[in-house]
Design an enzyme around this catalytic site. Structure first.
Site, PDB file in Angstrom:
ATOM      1  CE  LYS A 164      -0.555   0.341   4.956  1.00  0.00           C
ATOM      2  NZ  LYS A 164      -1.013  -0.452   6.082  1.00  0.00           N
ATOM      3  NE  ARG A 182      -5.497   0.180  11.869  1.00  0.00           N
ATOM      4  CZ  ARG A 182      -4.571   0.077  10.916  1.00  0.00           C
ATOM      5  NH1 ARG A 182      -3.949   1.150  10.471  1.00  0.00           N
ATOM      6  NH2 ARG A 182      -4.265  -1.103  10.389  1.00  0.00           N
TER       7      ARG A 182
HETATM    8  C1  LIG Z   1      -0.041  -1.134   6.664  1.00  0.00           C
HETATM    9  C2  LIG Z   1      -0.272  -2.387   7.379  1.00  0.00           C
HETATM   10  C3  LIG Z   1       0.788  -3.281   7.573  1.00  0.00           C
HETATM   11  C4  LIG Z   1       2.202  -2.995   7.140  1.00  0.00           C
HETATM   12  O1  LIG Z   1       2.785  -2.026   7.960  1.00  0.00           O
HETATM   13  P1  LIG Z   1       4.328  -1.598   7.840  1.00  0.00           P
HETATM   14  O2  LIG Z   1       4.564  -0.785   9.050  1.00  0.00           O
HETATM   15  O3  LIG Z   1       4.435  -0.820   6.570  1.00  0.00           O
HETATM   16  O4  LIG Z   1       5.156  -2.821   7.803  1.00  0.00           O
HETATM   17  C5  LIG Z   1       0.496  -4.481   8.213  1.00  0.00           C
HETATM   18  N1  LIG Z   1      -0.747  -4.766   8.642  1.00  0.00           N
HETATM   19  C6  LIG Z   1      -1.783  -3.929   8.473  1.00  0.00           C
HETATM   20  C7  LIG Z   1      -3.130  -4.313   8.983  1.00  0.00           C
HETATM   21  C8  LIG Z   1      -1.587  -2.712   7.847  1.00  0.00           C
HETATM   22  O5  LIG Z   1      -2.616  -1.875   7.687  1.00  0.00           O
END
Ligand SMILES: *Cc1c(COP(=O)(O)O)cnc(C)c1O
Length: 357
Positions: free
Chosen positions: A36, A131
């Site tokens: 993302k 969250r």
């Molecule tokens: C964005 C996200 C991740 C990845 O996070 P990073 O800090 O970029 O490794 C993992 N799990 C969820 C649910 C996320 O929203």
């Protein structure tokens, strides 16, 4: 060449992925590469898979669809708990889905039945970051919903930390996740395949060997893309941090006073900037701003350049200490953080260029 642009070095992404994958493999942990942060650029997803990621995870179905259309056939996980309005598409296209509402579980099961397709679910547990996720005392209610389903596969439990409230992963909170998994198994009557212990911020526990036994999956974006761990406030020593750069073209160079002339109110975004009188200094404006990226997340690559401020379309730099000349048409490179990368790849005004595809 057209600027601003964000360049992504495919080889660096693949090498970072490989290092994270092999570090975690030694502790029995699979890595899913999270795309993302670069708006799911398919070349980045391919690099993550080349590096050995077990699958690709993204928070948006739009991104998963895009990667599928590009021809990526490996397993895909929807990271954001699903919108009821997209559950049909999740059933048709995703392989795994993080989920937290019993209603959504039942809806997904119905859609999977209609699509004649199995989707794995990972039930999210809130370990304190506040969250998404069930509260630890809701295991029974969730297990009850899961037990009613015929078409989905309950793969396991997972958690997300360090995102909304900055709560760090610890041996204590991840041990709680493992014990919640055991509780789930006891109610469901079968073993769970997956305990998904978080994101980049969880890597530190793997590095120092304290990750609780049972955690066997992490979902990693930032570490692979940027080599940093923002919630732990660190550069990850064994990863490269130069895989992604943002560059912009110089449009003005002039020496000006460092104090504004006249009475000051707020800037274009409602903030009251503060200034320090450093006399007359050489400044440069580059053609990039808030419509292109998140300027607070940029660090100039060259020494002798610092950021003074930004508006929608302009970024003003102090270049007094830059040893050489600088003039309009020159290109200034910046190292972006996660937010700046996310914004740049999302902006319609920034071109993404993959190096080494
Ligand atoms: C964005 C996200 C991740 C990845 O996070 P990073 O800090 O970029 O490794 C993992 N799990 C969820 C649910 C996320 O929203």
């Amino acid at each position: 060449m057209k600027y601003p642009e964000i360049t992504i070095r495919k080889k660096t992404i693949a090498e970072n992925a490989e290092k994270v994958v092999s570090l975690c493999a030694a502790s029995g942990i699979d890595i899913w590469g999270v795309t993302k942060g670069v708006s799911a650029h398919p070349e980045v997803a391919s690099a993550m898979l080349e590096g050995g990621c077990a699958g690709i995870a993204d928070s948006r179905m739009d991104n998963i669809r895009k990667m599928r259309l590009f021809g990526i056939r490996e397993p895909m996980m929807l990271l954001r708990i699903p919108m009821p309005g997209e559950i049909r598409e999740v059933a048709a296209m995703a392989d795994v889905c993080l989920i937290s509402m019993p209603e959504s579980v039942l809806m997904l099961d119905k859609s999977c039945e209609e699509e004649q397709r199995e989707v794995g679910i990972i039930v999210m547990v809130d370990l304190g970051d506040l969250r998404e996720g069930i509260w630890p005392d809701e295991v029974g209610i969730m297990a009850e919903a899961v037990a009613k389903c015929r078409s989905i596969r309950c793969m396991g439990v997972g958690s997300n930390l360090g995102c909304l409230s900055g709560v760090l992963p610890t041996v204590t909170n991840l041990s709680l996740l493992v014990s919640i998994a055991r509780e789930f198994e006891a109610i469901l009557g079968y073993p769970l395949e997956v305990i998904s212990g978080g994101a980049t911020s969880s890597l530190l526990l793997v590095e120092d060997g304290s990750m609780p036994r049972g955690v066997n999956q992490l979902r990693i974006g930032e570490a692979i893309l940027l080599g940093t761990d923002v919630s732990g406030g660190r550069a990850i020593p064994y990863l490269a941090r130069d895989g992604i750069r943002i560059s912009a073209e110089v449009i003005e160079v002039r020496s000006k006073p460092s104090m504004p002339v006249g009475e000051t109110g707020s800037d274009a975004f409602g903030h009251k900037p503060v200034f320090e009188d450093r006399g007359v200094r050489r400044r440069a404006i580059v053609a990039i701003g808030r419509q292109d990226t998140r300027p607070e997340g940029l660090v100039p690559v060259d020494r002798g350049i610092s950021i003074i401020g930004s508006s929608s379309d302009h970024l003003t730099l102090d270049v007094e200490e830059l040893p050489g000349p600088i003039s309009p048409g020159d290109v200034v490179a910046f190292s972006p953080d996660y937010g700046a990368t996310l914004a740049a790849t999302t902006s319609a005004y920034v071109r993404t260029r993959i190096i080494g595809s």
